[in-house]
Design a protein around this motif. Sequence first.
Motif: not given
Length: 227
Positions: A82-93
Motif C-alpha cells: 500500500t502506498y499513501l501519497n507515493g510513500e510505501n506505508v505497508e508496514t506502518a499501517i
Amino acid sequence: MKKITVAIDGFSSCGKSTMAKELAGETGYIYVDTGAMYRAVALYCIGNGWITATEMDAAQIEKQLDDIYITFKTNAEGKTETYLNGENVETAIRTLEVANGASRVSTLGFVRRELVRRQQAMGADKGVVMDGRDIGTVVFPDAELKIFLTASPEVRALRRLKELEAKGENANYDEVLANVKERDDRDQNRAESPLRKAEDAVVIDNSNLTREEQRDLLRTLFNEKTL
Ligand code: DC
C-alpha cells in the motif's frame, strides 16, 4: 473463461486478505485490500493529529480527504503493498494504533462514500478479488461470488497475537482479544454500512480449517462460477 468479481467480507483477523491474495495470485485477478485503504486514511489522520487516542476531527478529515491518494503496487516478491501519497506505508499501517484509527475513521459516512467510489472504479472491469466489510453488500452487490469469512474471536486473537509477535510488537493475548471484540462491535454496529453477511454470500467458518482446506473450498466455489 468468464471474468467475475469476487467479494470477500468478514470479521477482522479472519484471514480474509490471505485468502483473497492467494485466489488473486492463482487466477491472475487484481487484489484490492480495502481495509488497507481505511488504514491509510487513518495513518494520514493520525500523522496530522486529527485522530488522537480520544478525539477525531471529522471536519478536518472531510476537508482534506481529496489529498489522501492511495495506490497499490506489487513488489519484487509479488506481494501487494500500500502506498499513501507515493510513500510505501505497508508496514506502518499494520500497527494496533492504526487498526483502531481505521475502525474509527470507517464510521464516517463521507470517508466510506469516497473509498467505495474508488473501490468501484478499481473493480469496474471485473477480474478482481476485493476483501473488506461491505464489498458484497455495498461496493459490489452484484458480485458473482461472495464469501463471508468468520472464525471465533479467540481463534482470531491468537492469530493476531502471533502476527504482532512476529513483527516484534509488544502485545498480550487479553489485550488483543479485547481489541478484536471491540472492533467486531464497532464494525457490526456502526450506522454507516455495518458489517453484515450479504444474503447470497457463502459463509466459511475457518476456525477449524487448514489453509489448504480453505483454499480448495474457495477454488471450487470460484470454478463453479467461472467454468
Ligand atoms: O480488514 P482490516 O482490519 O485491515 O480493516 C481495518 C478497518 O477498516 C476495520 O476496522 C474495518 C474497516 N473496514 C471497513 O469498514 N470497510 C472495509 N471495506 C474494509 C475495512
